[in-house]
Motif scaffolding. Sequence first.
Motif, PDB file in Angstrom:
ATOM      1  N   THR A  99       0.864  -1.185   0.000  1.00 19.55           N
ATOM      2  CA  THR A  99       0.000   0.000   0.000  1.00 19.55           C
ATOM      3  C   THR A  99       0.897   1.231   0.000  1.00 19.55           C
ATOM      4  OG1 THR A  99      -1.796   1.178   1.134  1.00 19.55           O
ATOM      5  CG2 THR A  99      -0.203   0.067   2.524  1.00 19.55           C
ATOM      6  N   ASP A 100       0.471   2.278  -0.691  1.00 20.13           N
ATOM      7  CA  ASP A 100       1.283   3.488  -0.749  1.00 20.13           C
ATOM      8  C   ASP A 100       1.535   4.056   0.636  1.00 20.13           C
ATOM      9  OD1 ASP A 100       1.262   3.236  -3.472  1.00 20.13           O
ATOM     10  OD2 ASP A 100      -0.087   4.929  -3.858  1.00 20.13           O
TER      11      ASP A 100
ATOM     12  N   ALA B 181      -5.845  -1.435  -0.436  1.00 13.37           N
ATOM     13  CA  ALA B 181      -4.595  -0.682  -0.428  1.00 13.37           C
ATOM     14  C   ALA B 181      -4.766   0.674  -1.096  1.00 13.37           C
ATOM     15  CB  ALA B 181      -3.505  -1.475  -1.151  1.00 13.37           C
TER      16      ALA B 181
ATOM     17  N   ARG C 255      -3.656   3.450  -3.572  1.00 18.15           N
ATOM     18  CA  ARG C 255      -2.912   3.552  -4.821  1.00 18.15           C
ATOM     19  C   ARG C 255      -3.152   4.943  -5.391  1.00 18.15           C
ATOM     20  NH1 ARG C 255      -0.933  -0.619  -3.518  1.00 18.15           N
ATOM     21  NH2 ARG C 255      -0.690  -2.554  -4.709  1.00 18.15           N
ATOM     22  N   GLY C 256      -2.244   5.858  -5.086  1.00 22.99           N
ATOM     23  CA  GLY C 256      -2.461   7.233  -5.508  1.00 22.99           C
ATOM     24  C   GLY C 256      -3.739   7.769  -4.901  1.00 22.99           C
TER      25      GLY C 256
ATOM     26  N   THR D  39      -6.655   6.522  -5.717  1.00 27.62           N
ATOM     27  CA  THR D  39      -7.675   5.476  -5.781  1.00 27.62           C
ATOM     28  C   THR D  39      -7.235   4.329  -4.876  1.00 27.62           C
ATOM     29  OG1 THR D  39      -8.944   4.051  -7.286  1.00 27.62           O
ATOM     30  CG2 THR D  39      -6.635   4.444  -7.852  1.00 27.62           C
ATOM     31  N   TYR D  40      -7.708   3.120  -5.153  1.00 27.90           N
ATOM     32  CA  TYR D  40      -7.383   1.992  -4.285  1.00 27.90           C
ATOM     33  C   TYR D  40      -7.207   0.733  -5.103  1.00 27.90           C
ATOM     34  CZ  TYR D  40     -12.225   0.430  -4.866  1.00 27.90           C
ATOM     35  OH  TYR D  40     -13.406  -0.008  -5.397  1.00 27.90           O
ATOM     36  N   ALA D  41      -6.649  -0.291  -4.480  1.00 31.07           N
ATOM     37  CA  ALA D  41      -6.499  -1.595  -5.122  1.00 31.07           C
ATOM     38  C   ALA D  41      -6.839  -2.676  -4.117  1.00 31.07           C
ATOM     39  CB  ALA D  41      -5.073  -1.787  -5.641  1.00 31.07           C
TER      40      ALA D  41
END
Length: 364
Positions: free
Chosen positions: A139-140, A320, A322-323, A325-327
């Motif tokens: 995760t970022d 997670a 991601r910038g 947004t999410y994943a």
Amino acid sequence: MKKSIGVLTSGGDCPGLNAAIRAIGKAGRNRANIIGFLDGFRGLMQDRTMRLDDASLSNILTLGGTILGTSRDKPHRMPIGGEVRDMTDAMVEVYNHHHLDALICLGGGGTQKNALRLKEKGLNIITLPKTIDNDVGLTDVTFGFDTALEIATDAIDRLHSTATSHSRNIVVEIMGHKAGWLALGAGVAGGADIILIPEIPYDIQQVAAAINRRQRDGKRFSIIAVAEGATPIAPPEEEKPVKKKKKSRAVEIAPSAHVGHTLELTNQLEHLTGLESRLTILGHLQRGGSPSAADRLLATRLGAACMDLIEDGVFGVMVAARGETYAAVPLEEVAGVRKNVPLDHDWIKAARKVGTCLGDAPME
């Protein structure tokens, strides 16, 4: 028919947990009946719950900690009546008793591993990444980190004035047993002269030399930001010094294992530099208080995304960042993966370029 969703928070508390709980509850209120399990996996095992309705979610966005309570209990190693037992089957029974469609677990690295164990028992599990250490893999960023970073940076800012007034070395112990994100970020943002993190074993002679160079340049003090897990380069066996017991001047508390190490560092620096040296331990201050705007946003985004994934039937994943947004990352890929500071990270490069000593080489 509405779904039934369970929520728990596990591991250490951190700012942003209540924002995430609120987002889950509000995003899912028209789609699910949502219950919270108290005090982490122990509350799940004991079937202690509270309803996450509009009344319980009101005015919690800005609160630190977690309204559900938390604990570090592990499903497979639960202290029960003086012995340690595997209670995962009991948790499965509670899950089935409430006819849950999914269980959401908010936590750090340990929680990801524990959640995977429940997923392997056949439960529909989703996790959210929280920790002030920012060390959850894939995760970022984790929520809680930004708030703790602000607190640690503010502490370093405040210590500058007393350090320069008394011509002292000030060692600031910052949380981070295995990863140095918090100490590195706060050290750079707060203008620490020396930053020591677990990823870069330090040479005490290099640290002392950096302080002595500052003295020769007319600097009256040095700020040393130290992650609690930072360790010195181990000397060859034949060169290891014999430790002598002596009374410490730096702090007046009985040191724990990691505090003892940081205290030893402080005393070594006083001996090697001739400057009065003092240790400040930020400790649990870094976890407390109202979450920052960034943590509120992150926790709200991930909490709301969690409900979308449940609606789509996606389980066994961590949500997670991601910038912007999410994943959805499979728990099998996350569990046991710690995100350390890469040695070529831009924060490390920037620290070196501005002359910060990282304990492994002299400042340029």
